[in-house]
Motif scaffolding. Structure first.
Motif, short mmCIF file in Angstrom:
data_model
loop_
_atom_site.label_atom_id
_atom_site.label_comp_id
_atom_site.label_asym_id
_atom_site.label_seq_id
_atom_site.Cartn_x
_atom_site.Cartn_y
_atom_site.Cartn_z
N ALA A 53 8.48 50.21 65.13
CA ALA A 53 9.92 50.28 65.41
C ALA A 53 10.28 51.74 65.39
N GLU A 54 11.06 52.19 66.36
CA GLU A 54 11.32 53.62 66.39
C GLU A 54 12.80 53.96 66.51
N ALA A 55 13.16 55.07 65.86
CA ALA A 55 14.47 55.70 66.04
C ALA A 55 14.18 57.11 66.52
N GLY A 105 10.07 56.47 62.52
CA GLY A 105 9.68 55.14 62.94
C GLY A 105 9.05 54.40 61.78
#
Lengths: 131, 432
Positions: A41-43, A47
């Motif tokens: 999951a990345e921002a 991540g």
């Protein structure tokens, strides 16, 4: 009957920068730790890598040695038949019991599709799916 | 142009005599009326009689911002409250604000000093000054206002902000002088085109800019952008407000109003005087202040002082550009920010460690602040939402404490560089 169990997932908090994931897989490779499932999951700046591995205890130990931010999370592994509607059937059961799925990853191959699910109450989810 | 030749071009010996006399008066007054100073002087065994000339100033105790806070609001005042005619205050970003009252005579000194500065920048009573410093508790707006009025110039008291309106009035009312912070001057220059204007639509000749550190490069950009000559003005509310010093047409340092505020430059560690031209901490002593005269107030601003007759004719000491702070305070968009404030917020958040770095940058004319903080080793979130919640919680707390918008970045533990010895908490990338 679907096959299901509670398993340990290795969760790693990572900076979202070039080479960081490669450092992680290098550690696994050098220590012969096999990854059977992975999701990221990345921002923008960071991540979360989530992995199912064959030796999670050693994975955590080796990652900690290299100062990765790592911990273990209980997740549900549900093997669903590789056919239309199978996943829906499971999610419907969970939803009607008021269980929330916060994330999920999986892939189907050779007639089965193991799904890794993070739910808000793992034990109850297992009981409900076994009913 | 020199507003007050007697004061500004006085023979050095004569000025020393004036300063000595005024210092003696001030010390006697604070000893009599301010318990804080009486105690401090008794502790170090100094009596008012020990102060005979301005050189004896070294015998006097120091005053710090903390002393002002500890004695908030009026504990350091030497005049009764009935004589106050105005009370200014600092923004209070680090806790309590610091109150600075003025008597009628103090306000007269204030406007006299500001009038000198406007005059030093070439302003006359024929000019119209657009004052885009904030009016209110902040000393900038009202300080410039009273000084300009004393000079007899026309004033447009627009205060800060409302850029479109600022530009419209500059076009319609044709002010010749603009007074504001240098970063706002830059912003105004950059906003001209967006508003369908060019500097040729304006009649500005002079800019009087202060309240923030700024560079020669920035001066050049502002001068080109607005078509004016920029002058520096310096002050701090504890001492008076703007007008403590200002640059002249030589553009080589800021003349201090030495007949009212005696400057010293000290080594911030040893508190010993450094030689002229050497950088150290600027320390001011009030020579004429009635309401709240301060002895050897440590400004924490780093500067230097030179004393030689200037080409402009003034004989007053000149301060160099402010080069930074002797403490770790940052000035961001005009707001004082201490890393310790950031630290105390982070310590309240269990999911992060106390390892952080504050990255200050400037995008266009706007200062930006990023606080990068390490997640605690024991805390590894499993869901993105948790991370966003932590980040939002920190951001919200920081914004309410610092009163400026801050970007928060979460980092893996042990990724923020450790330094040997004192931790380097601030990365200031601004070129000012």
């Amino acid at each position: 009957m679907n096959y299901m169990k509670i398993i340990k997932q290795v969760t790693v908090f990572l900076q979202n920068e070039t080479g960081r994931l490669e450092e992680l897989t290098q550690i696994f490779g050098e220590n012969s730790i096999n990854i059977s499932a992975i999701s990221i999951a990345e921002a923008a700046e960071f991540g979360i890598a989530r992995m199912i591995v064959d030796d999670y205890e050693r994975a955590v130990e080796k990652l900690k040695e290299k100062e990765f931010s790592v911990h273990l999370v209980d997740v549900l592994c549900v093997e669903t038949p590789d056919e239309a509607g199978a996943l829906h059937h499971i999610l419907k059961k969970l939803a009607s019991a008021g269980i929330n799925v916060s994330y999920m990853y999986g892939y189907s191959n050779n007639g089965v599709a193991p799904m890794i699910m993070k739910v808000n109450d793992t034990d109850r989810a297992l009981a409900i799916l076994n009913m | 142009m020199i507003w007050n030749e007697t004061a500004e071009c006085m023979e050095l010996a004569q000025r020393r005599e004036l300063q000595s006399r005024r210092l003696k008066d001030t010390v006697a007054r604070v000893y009599q009326n301010v318990e804080f100073y009486r105690k401090k002087m008794q502790e170090i065994g100094v009596e008012p009689g020990d102060i005979q000339t301005i050189d004896d100033i070294v015998k006097l105790p120091f005053t710090t911002k903390q002393d002002l806070r500890d004695n908030y609001p009026f504990g350091l005042c030497a005049a009764p409250e009935s004589q106050f005619v105005r009370i200014h205050a600092s923004s209070g970003t680090t806790g309590k604000p610091t109150a600075v009252p003025y008597t009628r005579k103090d306000l007269e000194t204030f406007s006299e000093c500001v009038a000198r500065c406007i005059c030093s920048a070439g302003g006359t009573r024929k000019d119209i000054i657009q004052i885009a410093y904030g009016y209110g508790l902040f000393t900038g707006g009202l300080g410039l206002h009273d000084g300009a009025t004393k000079l007899g110039a026309g004033v447009i008291p627009i205060s800060g902000g409302n850029t479109r309106n600022q530009l419209t009035l500059m076009k319609d009312f044709k002010p010749t002088i603009l007074a504001c912070t240098p970063s706002y001057a830059m912003f105004l220059a950059e906003s001209l085109a967006e508003n369908g204007m060019s500097k040729e639509d304006l009649s500005l000749k002079v800019g009087i800019f202060g309240a923030e550190p700024w560079s020669k490069e920035m001066r050049k950009k502002i001068e080109e952008g607005l078509g004016l000559t920029a002058y520096d003005i310096y002050g701090l509310s504890e001492i008076m407000g703007p007008g403590v010093s200002a640059s002249c047409n030589q553009q080589d340092g800021l003349h201090v109003a030495e007949d009212h505020f005696y400057p010293e430059i000290l080594n911030p560690d040893t508190l010993e005087a450094v030689s002229d031209g050497t950088v150290g901490e600027l320390v001011f002593t009030h020579l004429t202040k009635e309401a709240m005269p301060l002895l050897r107030y440590r400004t924490r601003d780093l500067s230097s002082i030179t004393r030689s007759t200037c080409q402009c004719g003034r004989t007053t000491a000149k301060m160099g550009r402010i080069l930074g702070r002797s403490d770790d305070m940052l000035i961001i968009r005009g707001v004082n920010v201490f890393p310790s404030q950031v630290e105390s917020v982070l310590l309240e958040v269990p999911e992060v460690s106390a390892n952080y770095v504050i990255i200050v940058d400037r995008q266009g004319t706007m200062d930006t602040v990023e606080v990068k903080v390490e997640l605690d080793e024991k805390y590894v979130p499993d869901e993105m939402g948790e991370l966003e919640n932590i980040r939002e919680k920190i951001r919200h707390k920081l914004n309410s404490v610092l009163r400026i918008g801050v970007k928060v970045t979460l980092a893996e533990h042990k990724t923020i560089q450790r330094s040997e010895g004192k931790a380097k908490r601030v990365l200031d990338k601004r070129h000012i």
